[in-house]
Design an enzyme around this catalytic site. Sequence first.
Site, short mmCIF file in Angstrom:
data_model
loop_
_atom_site.label_atom_id
_atom_site.label_comp_id
_atom_site.label_asym_id
_atom_site.label_seq_id
_atom_site.Cartn_x
_atom_site.Cartn_y
_atom_site.Cartn_z
N ARG A 1 -2.16 3.71 -3.42
CA ARG A 1 -2.03 4.25 -4.79
C ARG A 1 -1.00 3.46 -5.59
O ARG A 1 -1.20 3.20 -6.78
CB ARG A 1 -1.64 5.73 -4.76
CG ARG A 1 -2.75 6.63 -4.27
CD ARG A 1 -2.27 8.06 -4.14
NE ARG A 1 -1.17 8.09 -3.18
CZ ARG A 1 -0.22 9.01 -3.14
NH1 ARG A 1 -0.22 10.00 -4.00
NH2 ARG A 1 0.73 8.97 -2.23
N ASN B 1 -4.86 10.67 -4.14
CA ASN B 1 -5.53 10.86 -2.87
C ASN B 1 -6.46 12.06 -2.97
O ASN B 1 -6.17 13.00 -3.71
CB ASN B 1 -4.51 11.12 -1.75
CG ASN B 1 -3.76 9.87 -1.34
OD1 ASN B 1 -4.20 8.76 -1.56
ND2 ASN B 1 -2.61 10.06 -0.73
#
Length: 90
Positions: free
Chosen positions: A18, A36
């Site tokens: 990320r 996520n």
Amino acid sequence: MIHYHAIVKGRVQGVGFRYFVQGEAVNRGMKGWVRNTDEGHVELKVEGEQQKVIDFLETVRKGSPFSKVTDMQMEPLTELAHYQDFRIRS
């Protein structure tokens, strides 16, 4: 300006993926978010100039040094969300 939604599958959680996506997005002037999923994937939405978004998504598909992308589903969205920045969502 174009707007895309993507789901990235593979080894993409627990490896800084990320942060990699956010860094690439910010460096390219993209707006949107990344997070996520409960299924172990990474989901993102991104807006920007057409060629920049396409290049960004190709970089995401290649992955970061510690990740392994096995599949990436992308979908163009018809409306812009006018995000202010690119964030990591929880």
